[in-house]
Design an enzyme around this catalytic site. Structure first.
Site, mmCIF file in Angstrom:
data_model
loop_
_atom_site.group_PDB
_atom_site.id
_atom_site.type_symbol
_atom_site.label_atom_id
_atom_site.label_comp_id
_atom_site.label_asym_id
_atom_site.label_seq_id
_atom_site.Cartn_x
_atom_site.Cartn_y
_atom_site.Cartn_z
ATOM 1 N N GLY A 104 0.830 -1.207 0.000
ATOM 2 C CA GLY A 104 0.000 0.000 0.000
ATOM 3 C C GLY A 104 0.857 1.246 0.000
ATOM 4 O O GLY A 104 0.493 2.280 0.564
ATOM 5 N N ALA A 105 2.006 1.159 -0.671
ATOM 6 C CA ALA A 105 3.024 2.204 -0.552
ATOM 7 C C ALA A 105 2.649 3.503 -1.240
ATOM 8 O O ALA A 105 3.299 4.530 -1.019
ATOM 9 C CB ALA A 105 4.357 1.695 -1.097
ATOM 10 N N MET A 108 -2.011 7.183 1.478
ATOM 11 C CA MET A 108 -1.766 8.337 2.341
ATOM 12 C C MET A 108 -0.973 7.972 3.592
ATOM 13 O O MET A 108 -0.112 8.734 4.033
ATOM 14 C CB MET A 108 -3.099 8.977 2.736
ATOM 15 C CG MET A 108 -3.794 9.714 1.601
ATOM 16 S SD MET A 108 -2.787 11.093 0.969
ATOM 17 C CE MET A 108 -2.726 12.144 2.427
ATOM 18 N N ILE A 109 -1.283 6.832 4.203
ATOM 19 C CA ILE A 109 -0.540 6.437 5.404
ATOM 20 C C ILE A 109 0.934 6.270 5.064
ATOM 21 O O ILE A 109 1.813 6.803 5.753
ATOM 22 C CB ILE A 109 -1.117 5.142 5.999
ATOM 23 C CG1 ILE A 109 -2.543 5.370 6.510
ATOM 24 C CG2 ILE A 109 -0.231 4.631 7.132
ATOM 25 C CD1 ILE A 109 -3.259 4.106 6.936
ATOM 26 N N ASN A 198 -10.233 -8.958 2.172
ATOM 27 C CA ASN A 198 -8.897 -8.620 2.645
ATOM 28 C C ASN A 198 -8.136 -9.854 3.110
ATOM 29 O O ASN A 198 -6.906 -9.910 3.004
ATOM 30 C CB ASN A 198 -8.980 -7.578 3.760
ATOM 31 C CG ASN A 198 -9.182 -6.179 3.209
ATOM 32 O OD1 ASN A 198 -8.828 -5.900 2.067
ATOM 33 N ND2 ASN A 198 -9.759 -5.290 3.993
ATOM 34 N N VAL A 222 -1.342 -3.635 9.187
ATOM 35 C CA VAL A 222 -2.116 -2.419 9.432
ATOM 36 C C VAL A 222 -3.495 -2.517 8.777
ATOM 37 O O VAL A 222 -4.488 -2.050 9.326
ATOM 38 C CB VAL A 222 -1.363 -1.180 8.910
ATOM 39 C CG1 VAL A 222 -2.141 0.103 9.173
ATOM 40 C CG2 VAL A 222 0.029 -1.100 9.535
ATOM 41 N N ASN A 224 -7.072 -3.432 7.728
ATOM 42 C CA ASN A 224 -8.117 -3.961 8.602
ATOM 43 C C ASN A 224 -8.981 -5.016 7.937
ATOM 44 O O ASN A 224 -9.109 -5.023 6.710
ATOM 45 C CB ASN A 224 -8.988 -2.803 9.096
ATOM 46 C CG ASN A 224 -8.266 -2.004 10.157
ATOM 47 O OD1 ASN A 224 -7.783 -2.556 11.127
ATOM 48 N ND2 ASN A 224 -8.188 -0.697 9.965
ATOM 49 N N ARG A 255 -4.295 7.046 21.403
ATOM 50 C CA ARG A 255 -5.530 7.794 21.642
ATOM 51 C C ARG A 255 -5.972 7.671 23.096
ATOM 52 O O ARG A 255 -6.443 8.648 23.697
ATOM 53 C CB ARG A 255 -6.620 7.289 20.698
ATOM 54 C CG ARG A 255 -6.429 7.728 19.251
ATOM 55 C CD ARG A 255 -7.381 7.019 18.305
ATOM 56 N NE ARG A 255 -7.345 7.614 16.965
ATOM 57 C CZ ARG A 255 -7.944 7.111 15.896
ATOM 58 N NH1 ARG A 255 -8.642 5.976 16.009
ATOM 59 N NH2 ARG A 255 -7.867 7.720 14.720
ATOM 60 N N HIS A 280 -9.006 -4.994 17.240
ATOM 61 C CA HIS A 280 -9.046 -3.601 16.780
ATOM 62 C C HIS A 280 -10.448 -3.347 16.226
ATOM 63 O O HIS A 280 -10.673 -3.302 15.019
ATOM 64 C CB HIS A 280 -7.980 -3.375 15.712
ATOM 65 C CG HIS A 280 -7.948 -1.982 15.165
ATOM 66 N ND1 HIS A 280 -7.619 -0.891 15.932
ATOM 67 C CD2 HIS A 280 -8.211 -1.503 13.925
ATOM 68 C CE1 HIS A 280 -7.674 0.192 15.183
ATOM 69 N NE2 HIS A 280 -8.044 -0.152 13.959
#
Length: 441
Positions: A104-105, A108-109, A198, A222, A224, A255, A280
């Site tokens: 996922g390069a 945005m993350i 996924n 990461v 989900n 958080r 998560h």
């Protein structure tokens, strides 16, 4: 990617390389030698081009691959140069280069994370790295843009960058694999559908890691739902220790620390021993029983126990949704920070008496949690990339009941993805209600 799709840009790539060679020839000092060559343009079912330079600047003919031949990940621009430094001029204090693969390069993350990695902020100022970036055919142009920005940033610790769309190429010899890429949950998509879609991605990536990555690769999932995706990934990588797989719950921990600090009226560096238990999802359990503020139990500092039991957890769960309402998109920068924090917690010794949260494999856990799950638990590290579970934690009925609920959800997710872990036919009996975090729908 088809050759025809890349052909228009090839001349531009060549021109750029010619300009680079011309510039280098006038600026390189005598004490640094470069071995520069123009690589043939490989064509394969995986597609791609390679860019480098040579003194004669002659364009090589198109290379036609033999039957069954596959393409390789693409080095990019300046990172295609072969450096031949004199031994006495090598940086004596630098460590051996490590290879980091990121899926996922082009997202945005990753756009926030990659520059943290390249700067030395995560692995240290003496740790050179190679980045191997995994994208898709659809995102390949954006992936090239990411590589261009890394190229322009002149990070001295970033010694190599390659890009590609095949995990079997990108994961080759990877010592860290940061698996960010996953499909988001779309309108009308059931949670079971997302687990399957996924899950297939992470089953394939697990097989690729098993085939070509370092035998001690550290994997942080990461995408989900990250707990079950991590379980699927490790089940498809039997040659890699299950202990090496992590699901990211560090953003939830960060958080929770922030909200406790706000309530107590202190800065967040005063909050320690924060654990996120479980999945998560909205069944996650932020543990205020074992957490501390300025070295004191949270319940001693925050007298409003009703707030802790009824509002605190909901605030953590809804934080992502609240951010979307303000920002118009899900968190990216803070997620990247939490990935960096998760890595740093594994490569630097945990401060005495403290711990961190990570979703890890439950086999042999001291808490009575069902085995063969990926479950967020408190961990400590000596800074060698490994970790141990923290044994000196306390439980009350409130905490145990909520941990049990998250455990039941993860057991149901495991049954729903049994076809992806080699454990038989999937049976989806997920608990009633939607437990996806609001920021991830």
């Amino acid at each position: 990617m088809a050759v025809a799709e890349l052909s228009p840009s090839y001349k531009t790539q060549l021109k750029t390389c010619q300009q680079l060679s011309s510039s280098l020839s006038t600026r390189l000092s005598d004490h640094r030698k470069f071995s520069l060559r123009l690589l043939p343009r490989p064509v394969s079912v995986r597609g791609g081009i390679r860019c480098s330079v040579a003194p004669n600047q002659v364009q090589a003919p198109v290379a036609v691959p033999a039957e069954g031949q596959t393409g390789k990940p693409e080095c990019y621009g300046i990172f295609c140069l072969t450096y031949d430094l004199k031994a006495e001029e090598e940086t004596k204090t630098w460590k051996k280069m490590i290879t980091i693969a990121v899926s996922g390069a082009a997202g945005m993350i990753s756009n926030h994370l990659l520059f943290k990695l390249a700067s030395g902020e995560v692995f240290g100022p003496d740790q050179p790295i190679a980045l191997k970036l995994l994208g898709s055919e659809r995102s390949f142009n954006a992936l090239e843009g990411v590589a261009m920005e890394l190229e322009d940033s002149l990070y001295p610790l970033l010694r190599a960058v390659s890009i590609g769309i095949d995990p079997y190429d990108i994961f080759q010899d990877a010592e860290w694999a940061l698996l960010i890429g996953a499909k988001p949950r779309g309108p009308g998509m059931e949670r079971a559908d997302l687990l399957d879609i996924n899950g297939q991605i992470f089953a394939e990536q697990g097989k690729a890691l098993n085939a070509v990555a370092s035998r001690n690769v550290k994997v942080i999932v990461v995408g989900n739902p990250c707990n079950t995706n991590a379980l699927i990934c490790l089940k498809n990588a039997p040659n890699i220790p299950a202990k090496n797989f992590h699901g990211l719950t560090r953003l939830d921990e960060n958080r929770a620390k922030c909200q406790l600090a706000l309530k107590a009226g202190v800065f967040y560096d005063k909050v320690s021993n924060m654990t996120i238990w479980g999945n998560h999802s909205t069944t996650q359990v932020p543990d205020f029983l074992n957490a501390k503020i300025d070295g004191l139990p949270v319940k001693t500092v925050i007298k409003d126990h009703k707030w802790l039991e009824e509002e605190f957890t909901v605030m953590i769960q809804k934080r992502g949704g609240a951010l979307i309402q303000k920002w118009g998109r899900s968190s990216a920068a803070s997620t990247a920070v939490s990935i960096a924090d998760a890595i740093k917690s594994l490569v630097t010794p945990t401060p005495e008496g403290d711990w961190f949260s990570s979703a890890v494999y439950t086999n042999g856990n001291p808490y009575g949690i069902a085995e063969d799950l990926v479950f967020s638990m408190p961990c400590r590290s000596k800074g060698d990339g490994d970790y141990e579970l923290v044994k000196d934690v306390v439980f009350d009925d409130y905490l145990r009941q909520r941990i049990k609920k998250s455990e039941e959800e993860l057991l149901a997710e495991k049954r729903c993805t049994a076809h992806l872990t080699g454990e038989g036919v999937a049976v989806c009996d997920l608990p009633a209600g939607d437990t996806m975090l609001p920021g991830e729908m």
